[in-house]
Design an enzyme around this catalytic site. Structure first.
Site, PDB file in Angstrom:
ATOM      1  N   SER A   1     -10.655   1.183   3.612  1.00 16.31           N
ATOM      2  CA  SER A   1      -9.914   0.646   4.757  1.00 16.31           C
ATOM      3  C   SER A   1      -9.026   1.751   5.334  1.00 16.31           C
ATOM      4  O   SER A   1      -8.135   2.243   4.661  1.00 16.31           O
ATOM      5  CB  SER A   1      -9.049  -0.539   4.318  1.00 16.31           C
TER       6      SER A   1
ATOM      7  N   GLU B   1      -4.045   4.465   6.345  1.00 17.88           N
ATOM      8  CA  GLU B   1      -3.843   4.426   4.904  1.00 17.88           C
ATOM      9  C   GLU B   1      -4.099   5.776   4.227  1.00 17.88           C
ATOM     10  O   GLU B   1      -3.382   6.151   3.308  1.00 17.88           O
ATOM     11  CB  GLU B   1      -4.735   3.346   4.285  1.00 17.88           C
TER      12      GLU B   1
ATOM     13  N   ARG C   1       0.813  -1.226   0.000  1.00 21.89           N
ATOM     14  CA  ARG C   1       0.000   0.000   0.000  1.00 21.89           C
ATOM     15  C   ARG C   1       0.843   1.272   0.000  1.00 21.89           C
ATOM     16  O   ARG C   1       0.463   2.288   0.588  1.00 21.89           O
ATOM     17  CB  ARG C   1      -0.970   0.022   1.191  1.00 21.89           C
TER      18      ARG C   1
END
Length: 347
Positions: free
Chosen positions: A234, A339, A157
């Site tokens: 998320s 994130e 990510r």
């Protein structure tokens, strides 16, 4: 340019204060605008799909540049999308044209240009494995060039493009499967739903439909009428615990949850990846936490999403994120990494 535009209008969390807004509908105008602002020393906030941004209630003291370039070109074995193109629309276009490869990334909100920045991934597929090249503007030199995936420092990510203003994505090119088959299925839940074994392929259209169904069931497909989708997806990445600390974390889990409980993990290079959603829920943060009257809550469908129930502020979202992160750290000795990119605030 427009003054005092609420940035909440441009993000999927629907929070964020005002800024001057410049909207660029062509790559040429985008490059010219950013070059001019950089030359003048004016702070720039790049916004496209707004799906991975948490912007402070005070807004942004500079110019928010809206990347509204939408071109998509499908060739014999690849697709080139301008940075502002809606990502799911890009995936849909390739599937409808009879190609495979991107279907597992269906339903992910945001823009095509953000996908290599985040190394977006879902259902066993990551952008790093599919990207052919990315066209960048070097904001220091003004050079525009195509960069290969090896230059982008992809990780889980993340990439060298994340948390950096050095380069701006203008276009992305992805390899496609000309036979219309999906990428090999690498996610157990998806493979089982399709009646396939892991590693097998299925028609891309079939896989896309199943991915959209699974995501919708978790509140991960945008729907203006469903506050569970007023989120950044998320909010925390799945933590990768180095081998040297895995026993410590497993012991903490055994103490608080039980020694015989199955813990979802994945072996990765140098460590073990744990499920952030599982840790959050076992730390005492259930779906819908902290309750029906809270302006910011965990999704009622998926504990990994922090949601705006209609009147939340950025401060509300940040406070909830801190509470969850601190609770997981206290109970399991695991630090969760957010994130989304934060603007004007810290967690």
């Amino acid at each position: 340019m427009r003054d005092a535009v609420p940035l909440a209008e441009l993000t999927t969390l629907r929070v964020g204060g005002p800024a001057v807004l410049a909207e660029c509908t062509s790559t040429e105008s985008l490059v010219a605008t950013v070059r001019a602002l950089d030359a003048a020393g004016i702070p720039v906030l790049l916004v496209a799909g707004g799906s991975n941004l948490l912007i402070a209630d005070s807004g942004f003291a500079g110019v928010a540049v809206r990347i509204a370039t939408t071109g998509v070109r499908i060739g014999a074995d690849s697709v080139v999308a301008e940075a502002g193109a809606n990502w799911d629309a890009v995936v849909a276009a390739t599937v409808e044209a009879g190609f495979g490869g991107l279907e597992c990334l269906s339903g992910i909100p945001g823009s095509a240009g953000a996908t290599p920045v985040q190394n977006v991934g879902a259902y066993g597929v990551e952008v790093a494995a599919l990207l052919r090249r990315v066209r960048l503007l070097d904001r220091a030199s003004g050079e525009i060039r195509w960069a290969e995936p090896a230059e982008l420092g992809f990780g889980y990510r993340t990439s060298v493009l994340k948390h950096s203003d050095a380069a701006m994505v203008l276009e992305v090119e992805f390899a496609l499967r000309a036979d219309g088959s999906s990428a090999p299925l690498g996610y157990r839940e998806l493979a089982a739903a399709l009646g396939a074994d892991e590693g097998e392929s299925r028609p891309a259209a079939l896989v896309r439909a199943e991915v959209l169904r699974l995501r919708a069931g978790k509140g991960m497909v945008l729907d203006s009428g469903d506050h569970d989708t007023w989120s950044a997806g998320s909010f925390f990445t799945n933590p990768v615990i180095p081998d040297s600390r895995v026993d410590e974390v497993r012991a903490a889990i055994a103490t608080h949850v039980g020694a015989d409980v199955a813990v979802p993990t994945w072996a990765v290079a140098g460590g073990v990846k744990f499920s952030a959603g599982w840790l959050i829920e076992r730390a005492g943060f259930a779906k819908g936490f902290p309750g029906a009257d809270a302006p910011a809550r965990l999704s009622t469908k998926h504990t990994l999403a922090l949601t705006n129930r209609g009147a939340a502020t950025a401060a509300d979202i940040a406070a909830l994120a801190r509470e969850v992160r601190e609770g997981v750290a206290e109970r399991f000795r695991v630090h969760l990494e957010p994130e989304p990119v934060t603007v004007g605030l810290t967690l």
